[in-house]
Structures are given as structure tokens and as C-alpha cells.
Scaffold this motif. Structure first.
Motif, PDB file in Angstrom:
ATOM      1  N   UNK A 250      29.394  30.461   6.014  1.00  0.00           N
ATOM      2  CA  UNK A 250      30.147  31.646   5.565  1.00  0.00           C
ATOM      3  C   UNK A 250      30.360  32.615   6.738  1.00  0.00           C
ATOM      4  N   UNK A 251      29.347  32.777   7.574  1.00  0.00           N
ATOM      5  CA  UNK A 251      29.470  33.684   8.721  1.00  0.00           C
ATOM      6  C   UNK A 251      30.449  33.121   9.751  1.00  0.00           C
ATOM      7  N   UNK A 252      30.395  31.813   9.979  1.00  0.00           N
ATOM      8  CA  UNK A 252      31.356  31.185  10.893  1.00  0.00           C
ATOM      9  C   UNK A 252      32.785  31.407  10.404  1.00  0.00           C
ATOM     10  N   UNK A 253      32.985  31.204   9.098  1.00  0.00           N
ATOM     11  CA  UNK A 253      34.339  31.349   8.525  1.00  0.00           C
ATOM     12  C   UNK A 253      34.829  32.774   8.635  1.00  0.00           C
ATOM     13  N   UNK A 254      33.916  33.735   8.453  1.00  0.00           N
ATOM     14  CA  UNK A 254      34.307  35.145   8.506  1.00  0.00           C
ATOM     15  C   UNK A 254      34.300  35.679   9.938  1.00  0.00           C
ATOM     16  N   UNK A 255      33.925  34.816  10.907  1.00  0.00           N
ATOM     17  CA  UNK A 255      33.833  35.219  12.317  1.00  0.00           C
ATOM     18  C   UNK A 255      32.912  36.421  12.516  1.00  0.00           C
TER      19      UNK A 255
ATOM     20  N   UNK B  61      18.293  24.870  17.744  1.00  0.00           N
ATOM     21  CA  UNK B  61      19.421  24.991  18.683  1.00  0.00           C
ATOM     22  C   UNK B  61      20.452  23.899  18.451  1.00  0.00           C
ATOM     23  N   UNK B  62      19.950  22.700  18.196  1.00  0.00           N
ATOM     24  CA  UNK B  62      20.851  21.573  17.968  1.00  0.00           C
ATOM     25  C   UNK B  62      21.740  21.851  16.749  1.00  0.00           C
ATOM     26  N   UNK B  63      21.150  22.441  15.712  1.00  0.00           N
ATOM     27  CA  UNK B  63      21.915  22.744  14.494  1.00  0.00           C
ATOM     28  C   UNK B  63      22.953  23.846  14.731  1.00  0.00           C
ATOM     29  N   UNK B  64      22.772  24.636  15.782  1.00  0.00           N
ATOM     30  CA  UNK B  64      23.689  25.752  16.057  1.00  0.00           C
ATOM     31  C   UNK B  64      24.838  25.356  16.980  1.00  0.00           C
ATOM     32  N   UNK B  65      24.671  24.214  17.626  1.00  0.00           N
ATOM     33  CA  UNK B  65      25.545  23.859  18.737  1.00  0.00           C
ATOM     34  C   UNK B  65      27.032  23.914  18.399  1.00  0.00           C
ATOM     35  N   UNK B  66      27.372  23.441  17.195  1.00  0.00           N
ATOM     36  CA  UNK B  66      28.804  23.390  16.861  1.00  0.00           C
ATOM     37  C   UNK B  66      29.230  24.548  15.995  1.00  0.00           C
ATOM     38  N   UNK B  67      28.419  25.575  15.921  1.00  0.00           N
ATOM     39  CA  UNK B  67      28.762  26.703  15.052  1.00  0.00           C
ATOM     40  C   UNK B  67      29.385  27.814  15.890  1.00  0.00           C
TER      41      UNK B  67
END
Ligand SMILES: Nc1nc2c(ncn2[C@@H]2O[C@H](COP(=O)(O)OP(=O)(O)OP(=O)(O)O)[C@@H](O)[C@H]2O)c(=O)[nH]1
Ligand SMILES: [Mg+2]
Length: 219
Positions: free
Chosen positions: A148-153, A179-185
Motif C-alpha cells: 500500500x505504501x509503495x502504491x501511494x509512493x 533487506x532481501x524482501x525490500x529490494x524490489x520495493x
């Protein structure tokens, strides 16, 4: 030192963080609905995460005031958006937690709505912190929040909590997996913080990070 932990701050930045959080900090507003928020004022940082991860405790640790935000052993302590003002420089927003069935489905859904509406639509929100219990790591509900945060920038950073409960030998793998889970966010800060509200570990670094964010904005 564990790779990926944001631990490398200049002494001046650590001092700026200490000073920022050493000033008076006061409760000024509680909002039960997203259309009942205080007017836009100082930049805000908000603390989100599953129930019981230690959001309210971390606010107390950051501000050095043990009873500013209300904490509890029982999940579901914080039930509204609670606004604290750090002088006129920064507001801290404590949020209800998500992810605990025991709270009751209807109530839990309304909190999720409140948190989501605030996070998506608050122009003064400078940074959201998504807190994750260091003993448990990321859960599906955290992934939902990050999406949701990624979508809302809305830019956000992960704070692993309860560091005092995680063996030193287990910390690097936990940080690496996070960190690995954040890499593509796209909206995620690329390092993580790892704090203990009980021992204060990681708290000066988080203060420094917030002071640096304000400084970047010339505030
Ligand atoms: N060992 C340890 N326990 C902690 C830490 N931070 C919080 N806790 C404990 O975790 C429990 C929940 O803390 P809260 O700060 O109330 O958690 P919260 O995320 O605000 O919870 P809700 O408001 O219910 O969503 C309390 O029993 C705290 O004492 C920490 O750094 N280390
Ligand atoms: Mg709370």
C-alpha cells in the motif's frame, strides 16, 4: 557490525538526533477517523506495524519519556491515531496495530482503514516506519502494508524491534532476509533499523536518521 543496519552516522548527526528528541514532547490530538485529523502542520513521522510489535514503546524510547505513549502486554492498546508534537519541529504519530484476530474483526478492519487512509493521504507525512517484531520477522500483513505504501509512493523504512530478545548470532540473517524482501520495493528505504525500547540499542541511530531527514528538507 551487521551489514545493512543503518549504523554509520557522523557524530554531528547523532548529536542532532539527540537534540531533536530531547526537547519537550506533548500529546496534542487523537483521531478515530481519517476525516478527523489535525490540520497540516509540522512534518510527521508515523509508526505502523502489527499489534504488540512495540510502536508505542519505541516512541517512548525515542523521546526518553517512559509513559508518553500508552503501552501494554495486551495487543490492541493503541486504538486511535495519537499525535505527539516535538516542539514545533516534528510530529510523531502512534497508530493502532494490525494483524491480531483477538481484537475483533470489525474493530480491526476499521483500524486498518484508519491507518491506510492516513498513510495514503497525509501531505505532511515525511516518513512512515513499519515496525516488525525482530523475534518473528516480516509477516503477510507487513507485506500488505508495504505494498500500500509503495502504491501511494509514501517513503517508509523498516524498524526491527525487540532487539534485546534476538540473539546476536541470529541478527545478521534476520537483517539480510529483511533487506532481501525490500529490494524490489520502490518506496522502501534500503537499510533497516534494529532497536530495543528496553536497552535503547539502535535508538540513537533512528533519532539521527530522522534529524537527517529534517535537515535534508532544510527544517
Ligand atoms: N523485550 C522487549 N519488549 C518490548 C520492546 N518494545 C516493546 N516491548 C513489549 O511489547 C509489548 C507491546 O508493546 P507496545 O509498545 O504496547 O506495542 P504496540 O505496537 O504499541 O501495540 P498496539 O498499540 O497494541 O498495536 C509490551 O509488553 C512491551 O513491553 C523491546 O524493545 N524489547
Ligand atoms: Mg501502541
Amino acid at each position: 557490525m551487521t551489514a545493512g543496519l543503518d549504523a554509520d552516522f557522523a557524530p554531528e548527526t547523532l548529536e542532532a538526533g539527540r537534540k531533536l528528541f530531547a526537547g519537550p514532547c506533548d500529546f496534542f490530538f487523537a483521531a478515530a477517523k481519517a476525516d478527523g485529523l489535525p490540520p497540516i502542520g509540522a512534518p510527521e513521522i508515523a509508526f505502523a506495524g502489527r499489534s504488540n510489535v512495540g510502536k508505542s514503546s519505541l516512541i517512548n524510547a525515542l523521546t526518553g519519556r517512559l509513559t508518553l505513549a500508552r503501552t501494554s502486554h495486551t495487543p490492541g492498546r493503541t486504538q486511535e491515531l495519537i499525535f505527539f508534537a516535538l516542539g514545533d519541529r516534528l510530529n510523531l504519530v502512534d497508530m493502532p496495530g494490525y494483524g491480531y484476530a483477538a481484537v475483533g474483526k470489525a474493530k480491526s478492519a476499521s483500524w486498518v482503514g484508519l491507518v491506510r487512509d492516513y498513510l495514503r493521504g497525509r501531505p505532511s507525512l515525511m516518513r512512515a516506519f513499519v515496525l516488525v517484531d525482530g523475534r518473528r520477522g516480516l509477516k503477510d500483513s507487513d507485506e500488505t502494508t508495504m505494498t500500500a505504501l509503495d502504491k501511494a509512493a509514501v517513503s517508509y523504512a523498516i524498524v526491527l524491534t525487540k532487539r534485546d530478545e534476538v540473539k546476536a548470532a541470529d541478527q545478521p540473517a534476520l537483517v539480510a532476509a529483511t533487506l532481501e524482501a525490500l529490494r524490489k520495493r520502490p518506496a522502501a528505504y534500503p537499510n533497516v533499523f534494529f532497536t530495543s525500547a528496553h536497552t535503547g540499542e539502535g535508538v540513537p541511530e533512528l533519532r539521527a536518521h530522522v534529524a537527517a531527514l529534517l535537515a535534508e528538507r532544510g527544517m
